[in-house]
Design an enzyme around this catalytic site. Structure first.
Site, PDB file in Angstrom:
ATOM      1  N   GLY B 269      53.271  49.171 -18.496  1.00  0.00           N
ATOM      2  CA  GLY B 269      51.944  48.773 -17.676  1.00  0.00           C
ATOM      3  C   GLY B 269      50.737  47.989 -18.686  1.00  0.00           C
ATOM      4  O   GLY B 269      51.450  47.860 -19.730  1.00  0.00           O
ATOM      5  N   GLU B 294      55.895  43.833 -15.099  1.00  0.00           N
ATOM      6  CA  GLU B 294      54.971  42.983 -14.691  1.00  0.00           C
ATOM      7  C   GLU B 294      54.758  41.909 -15.625  1.00  0.00           C
ATOM      8  O   GLU B 294      54.544  40.703 -15.363  1.00  0.00           O
ATOM      9  CB  GLU B 294      53.860  43.655 -14.200  1.00  0.00           C
ATOM     10  CG  GLU B 294      52.979  42.841 -13.349  1.00  0.00           C
ATOM     11  CD  GLU B 294      51.845  43.867 -12.895  1.00  0.00           C
ATOM     12  OE1 GLU B 294      51.727  44.699 -11.946  1.00  0.00           O
ATOM     13  OE2 GLU B 294      50.747  43.880 -13.428  1.00  0.00           O
ATOM     14  N   ASN B 384      39.486  48.291 -13.948  1.00  0.00           N
ATOM     15  CA  ASN B 384      40.098  47.006 -13.716  1.00  0.00           C
ATOM     16  C   ASN B 384      40.699  46.824 -12.038  1.00  0.00           C
ATOM     17  O   ASN B 384      40.125  46.333 -11.234  1.00  0.00           O
ATOM     18  CB  ASN B 384      41.533  46.828 -14.509  1.00  0.00           C
ATOM     19  CG  ASN B 384      41.053  46.927 -15.971  1.00  0.00           C
ATOM     20  OD1 ASN B 384      40.303  46.293 -16.300  1.00  0.00           O
ATOM     21  ND2 ASN B 384      42.054  47.718 -16.677  1.00  0.00           N
TER      22      ASN B 384
HETATM   23  C1  COA Z   1      44.177  52.845 -16.880  1.00  0.00           C
HETATM   24  C2  COA Z   1      43.788  51.709 -17.878  1.00  0.00           C
HETATM   25  C3  COA Z   1      42.499  51.142 -17.451  1.00  0.00           C
HETATM   26  C4  COA Z   1      44.012  52.217 -19.210  1.00  0.00           C
HETATM   27  O1  COA Z   1      43.921  51.000 -20.056  1.00  0.00           O
HETATM   28  P1  COA Z   1      43.777  51.324 -21.852  1.00  0.00           P
HETATM   29  O2  COA Z   1      43.713  49.769 -22.247  1.00  0.00           O
HETATM   30  O3  COA Z   1      45.218  51.966 -21.933  1.00  0.00           O
HETATM   31  O4  COA Z   1      42.882  52.285 -21.723  1.00  0.00           O
HETATM   32  P2  COA Z   1      41.494  52.411 -22.836  1.00  0.00           P
HETATM   33  O5  COA Z   1      41.707  53.934 -23.499  1.00  0.00           O
HETATM   34  O6  COA Z   1      41.461  51.368 -23.578  1.00  0.00           O
HETATM   35  O7  COA Z   1      40.312  52.720 -21.548  1.00  0.00           O
HETATM   36  C5  COA Z   1      39.984  51.435 -21.050  1.00  0.00           C
HETATM   37  C6  COA Z   1      38.552  51.911 -20.902  1.00  0.00           C
HETATM   38  O8  COA Z   1      38.317  53.231 -20.136  1.00  0.00           O
HETATM   39  C7  COA Z   1      37.718  54.281 -20.730  1.00  0.00           C
HETATM   40  N1  COA Z   1      38.083  55.421 -20.205  1.00  0.00           N
HETATM   41  C8  COA Z   1      39.611  55.673 -20.460  1.00  0.00           C
HETATM   42  N2  COA Z   1      39.909  57.127 -19.901  1.00  0.00           N
HETATM   43  C9  COA Z   1      38.379  57.442 -19.384  1.00  0.00           C
HETATM   44  C10 COA Z   1      38.176  58.683 -18.595  1.00  0.00           C
HETATM   45  N3  COA Z   1      39.164  59.682 -18.352  1.00  0.00           N
HETATM   46  N4  COA Z   1      36.837  58.822 -18.238  1.00  0.00           N
HETATM   47  C11 COA Z   1      36.106  57.700 -18.323  1.00  0.00           C
HETATM   48  N5  COA Z   1      36.230  56.423 -19.111  1.00  0.00           N
HETATM   49  C12 COA Z   1      37.646  56.443 -19.336  1.00  0.00           C
HETATM   50  C13 COA Z   1      37.713  53.936 -21.956  1.00  0.00           C
HETATM   51  O9  COA Z   1      36.920  54.566 -22.798  1.00  0.00           O
HETATM   52  C14 COA Z   1      37.675  52.450 -22.278  1.00  0.00           C
HETATM   53  O10 COA Z   1      36.297  52.213 -22.126  1.00  0.00           O
HETATM   54  P3  COA Z   1      35.656  50.973 -22.996  1.00  0.00           P
HETATM   55  O11 COA Z   1      36.098  49.946 -22.355  1.00  0.00           O
HETATM   56  O12 COA Z   1      34.011  51.197 -22.622  1.00  0.00           O
HETATM   57  O13 COA Z   1      36.059  51.321 -24.491  1.00  0.00           O
HETATM   58  C15 COA Z   1      44.659  50.634 -17.418  1.00  0.00           C
HETATM   59  O14 COA Z   1      46.010  51.002 -17.751  1.00  0.00           O
HETATM   60  C16 COA Z   1      44.799  50.019 -16.191  1.00  0.00           C
HETATM   61  O15 COA Z   1      43.870  49.166 -15.841  1.00  0.00           O
HETATM   62  N6  COA Z   1      45.634  50.363 -15.331  1.00  0.00           N
HETATM   63  C17 COA Z   1      45.746  50.066 -13.720  1.00  0.00           C
HETATM   64  C18 COA Z   1      46.614  48.860 -13.647  1.00  0.00           C
HETATM   65  C19 COA Z   1      47.862  49.197 -14.089  1.00  0.00           C
HETATM   66  O16 COA Z   1      48.238  50.026 -14.152  1.00  0.00           O
HETATM   67  N7  COA Z   1      48.687  47.997 -14.272  1.00  0.00           N
HETATM   68  C20 COA Z   1      50.030  48.073 -14.769  1.00  0.00           C
HETATM   69  C21 COA Z   1      50.765  47.622 -13.493  1.00  0.00           C
HETATM   70  S1  COA Z   1      52.396  46.869 -14.112  1.00  0.00           S
END
Ligand code: COA
Ligand code: COA
Lengths: 504, 504
Positions: B269, B294, B384
């Site tokens: 992902g 993806e 997102n």
């Molecule tokens: C879930 C997802 C956001 C994690 O992304 P990531 O880049 O590994 O995560 P990060 O640890 O950088 O977190 C992104 C933001 O969310 C925040 N965050 C993470 N966990 C959190 C929680 N439990 N509560 C509140 N905020 C949280 C982080 O602090 C960060 O915030 P910032 O931008 O203000 O610093 C991302 O995987 C996603 O959008 N997933 C949904 C879509 C998906 O899975 N696509 C793949 C399909 S092929």
């Protein structure tokens, strides 16, 4: 008794009583049972096993087993074994009230699964091995092939996986079942999977009978006992209003989208309301319809007799007792209009998406953004299980959920600020229907959905409180994309548990 | 400038400036944009359109459009248009910070979709018609076929559906992209769907280029501009610990289940942690692996160079800027090891299930029973979108979710009593991994899952509070199947919103 149903000599020699067969099962074993929504489950061996377990318990000996099935079974199986406190672990679906009470008392472990995934996951091996399969069939051919009963469920897989097999040959089941099944033997684990070669609901891609290694068969038990399905309530005014709303919508959608006169294959979930919708579809201006669904309900037989439904593909019957007797008396008429398949095929996401099923399933509660709870009352008490609803709701051409707008005489609103458990996410819930109206949620943002769901689906008695909650949420929620008041979102449920009503 | 990228005479005649092209778009129109996770999105026309919108707004004229894309785009598209307050409605995925802020302020409607479903739902027609497609390509053949760019996304569908088409021909994109695509033209609406004839991740089932009706092309704009992907953070200790836990598990599972040396096709992902897992997989004892995923991330190119990964199938690149430049400099090496397909194929449930993908996706928070929130911070602020996570999590051979155990420096626990929003139900969440450990939840009841998730995944600072909550829930919950304290389940989120920390 020795009926003519057992035409194979070798397997005739294994005939014994249910008690003798039950004695071949040991404490702690994993048993694969046939049975799907009250049809085709073994009726004698589980009861004999329950007696045996009670005897062992009376002597202070431990005796509990793990039960895997197709879906729900009947009182002679889940009921008897749960009453004997004989079930340690259960998958993938249960609707027996005694087992349900044990599960909700925390006395029985229950693993609630997507029904299409049971067989492939069993093959993946992480569920453990299967010691014994206990499978009801309707007969054995001279060559030793097994003629399936009123449900197919996971029987093909159980017969293949189990170390040992106990067969129940039930002569109550119609002999006309022979010829109605389509048992596909082409599934595999990755990397060896291939496309499932089914393109129309009436395609036959498999064989009529189960293969069986006769050396694995340790017992054959003869029975002559009816499937004991739960009766449906006859459609009441609420169910009829829901059905009416759906029919209007389907007619409109068929025109808008240019769907064929036969519509698209319908799937209808378990429960009273989906059955009422079938009753309503008899009058709909569609022709030569088909069903690609999980279970064949009373309403579908009516549709076939009325000529509205050309054929139905499913994995099991789920008929009221009266209708089951009626089917048996008229099986010759129905047999070439029905196909029963393994549940990994009837519910296969690949096929549901390819065929473009119109999925209609019941729900317990929905929230203002369109998440649906199908399984857990107040978030913690399981009603039945997710069943095939996820297989169909995510992959269908249309995913419709139906419910009366209130439960328990109005003490509970089926439309709440936030569901206490989620089985279906808004992406998989396209239309919600109550007797109040229908909300077509396709293409809408959360806030657009909220307005529709409150105004179209909620009961008038609860609408003001929902509007009030939602207006305040729009003002003070942390984010305004899908506004929520974290300290109030579950308060309706909390109030019901504490006071017996959601009304404030 | 007129590059050699436009080999077709007729379409050469449509070359104009981005401003001229943007002038062909009207207020209220629905625009299908190319672009998927920061690659292959149009760079010039959206910026020119944003300028135009600002001009109209300055004169007091309304001007907003509806934007459909593949997934996220870049600052020149979502950023520029959202800043101009030019987006009225957006689907199916966004990660632009300016657009996100507008959505979360309640100023922009956002419809968050399963990425595999965008094209088929667009054809179903309920989303409305598409007026203009604005699609980046990497060239036009002499015959007038379009050579796709660094992402395919929904471009095939947009080019077919839109009344009018604007092309951006970006000469920054490598010419070696030509030959890397596989554009399948065999999809249809039911009842005309057929099996997708793909059996291995490296099967080619389509054509190299997009077809286009030249009469629909109202403008061709030349650009020479890089994809502006968000950089990945280099894997830190937490990400490395998570990756290590996954690798141990995959080795164990491969032995347990007798998986091939090449494992099964991996899906990884978006986000920092999945990228770190790819980095870790380089050292894993698997050979000739494949990816059916993806997006192609930095880590996958590294795996290909290391020889661990034989080939990757995806719908788009999602590289850091440095890696994108590196790819362009070495495209001749990579081109026969990568296949880019339409997102309805890269994410197709039929194919994900058939191939048996090992799905690894990021999460925002998980609860003690294994429901996962991937999208909505505190239940209401979208981060997102669900993207393809649902396509892969429900259908893969294994569905793994990864997260650091805490966020915001420890003020937030990623393991909570109850998630504030659900994107993935426990049935679709088989393994949860944090830097603390890994919980293999397959085959477990809710209470068995709770014990594992708290002890293996939660941060030690939050474990006592989780245990305390869960113990009390087991005592006083309405049902004991999945115990919940309705008046406390969301209190951790409420506390964070009110005090800035989940700590009591
Ligand atoms: C879930 C997802 C956001 C994690 O992304 P990531 O880049 O590994 O995560 P990060 O640890 O950088 O977190 C992104 C933001 O969310 C925040 N965050 C993470 N966990 C959190 C929680 N439990 N509560 C509140 N905020 C949280 C982080 O602090 C960060 O915030 P910032 O931008 O203000 O610093 C991302 O995987 C996603 O959008 N997933 C949904 C879509 C998906 O899975 N696509 C793949 C399909 S092929
Ligand atoms: C959701 C489901 C339980 C509804 O079934 P139904 O027979 O139409 O529903 P009923 O109105 O009879 O409700 C069943 C019980 O739940 C109760 N109930 C219904 N809505 C409720 C709510 N919002 N809150 C609390 N209890 C509720 C009813 O009062 C009834 O309780 P009772 O047995 O004590 O009288 C049923 O559709 C189901 O199990 N679905 C999940 C599986 C599935 O969809 N399978 C189909 C796949 S093909």
């Amino acid at each position: 008794m020795m009926t003519t149903r057992i035409a194979n000599q070798k397997l005739r020699e294994r005939v014994m009583s249910a008690e003798e067969a039950a004695a071949l099962i040991s404490n702690g074993q994993t048993i694969g049972m046939s049975g799907f929504t009250g049809s085709g489950y073994p009726k004698a061996v589980p009861q004999a096993l329950a007696k045996r377990i009670e005897g062992e318990h009376a002597q202070g000996n431990p005796f509990r087993v793990k039960i895997w099935s197709g879906a729900s079974t009947g009182p002679e199986l889940d009921g008897a074994l749960a009453r004997a406190d004989g079930i340690e672990f259960r998958l993938p679906y249960n609707s027996d009230p005694i087992a349900r009470a044990k599960i909700n008392a925390g006395e029985m472990e229950y693993f609630d699964m997507h029904l299409s995934q049971v067989a492939p996951m069993a093959w993946q091996g992480f569920l453990g091995k299967m010691d014994v399969a206990v499978v009801e069939i309707s007969g054995i051919t001279a060559e030793g092939k097994l003629i399936p009963s009123a449900s197919v469920g996971n029987n093909k897989t159980w017969l293949e996986m189990a170390d040992k097999v106990i067969l129940e040959v039930n002569s109550w089941q119609s002999e006309y079942l022979n010829g109605m099944h389509d048992i596909y033997y082409g599934t595999a684990l990755p990397p060896n999977r291939v496309p499932i070669p089914l393109i129309r609901p009436d395609d036959r891609i498999g064989q009529l009978h189960f293969d069986i290694d006769p050396d694995k068969v340790i017992a054959v038990v003869e029975t002559d006992a009816p499937d004991r399905n739960a009766p449906f309530s006859p459609p009441d005014a609420v169910a009829e209003a829901i059905a009416g709303n759906i029919l209007d919508f389907l007619e409109w959608e068929a025109r808008r989208a240019g769907l064929p006169k036969s519509l698209l294959p319908i799937q209808s979930g378990v429960g009273n309301v989906p059955n009422a919708v079938m009753a309503g579809l008899i009058k709909a201006p569609f022709e030569q319809m088909t069903a690609f669904t999980e279970v064949i309900q009373d309403g579908m037989l009516d549709m076939i007799e009325a000529g509205t439904l050309r054929m139905a593909s499913a994995t099991a019957f789920s008929l009221s007792s009266d209708k089951a007797e009626y089917f048996n008396a008229n099986a010759a008429f129905f047999r070439d209009k029905l196909i029963l398949r393994p549940q990994e095929i009837s519910n296969h996401p690949e096929l549901v998406r390819r065929l473009g099923c119109i999925a209609m399933n019941g729900l317990i509660e929905a929230d203002i953004f369109g998440s649906v709870n199908s399984t857990k009352i107040m978030g913690s008490k399981v009603q039945n299980g997710i069943g095939g609803s996820g297989d169909f709701a995510r992959n269908g051409y249309l995913s419709i959920f139906v419910t009366p707008s209130v439960a328990k005489g109005g003490a509970i609103s089926a439309i709440v600020p936030k569901v206490a458990h989620v089985d279906h996410i808004p992406q998989d819930v396209q239309v919600i229907v109550t007797e109040q109206g229908l909300a077509d949620l396709r293409g809408l943002s959360p806030r657009q959905r909220a307005d529709l769901i409150i105004e179209k689906c909620a009961h008038p008695d609860y609408r003001p409180a929902l509007r009030d909650y939602y207006q305040r949420a729009q003002q003070s929620s942390y984010g305004k994309h899908a506004p929520v008041l974290l300290d109030e979102a579950l308060s309706w449920h909390d109030r019901f548990v504490k006071t017996g009503t959601m009304h404030g």
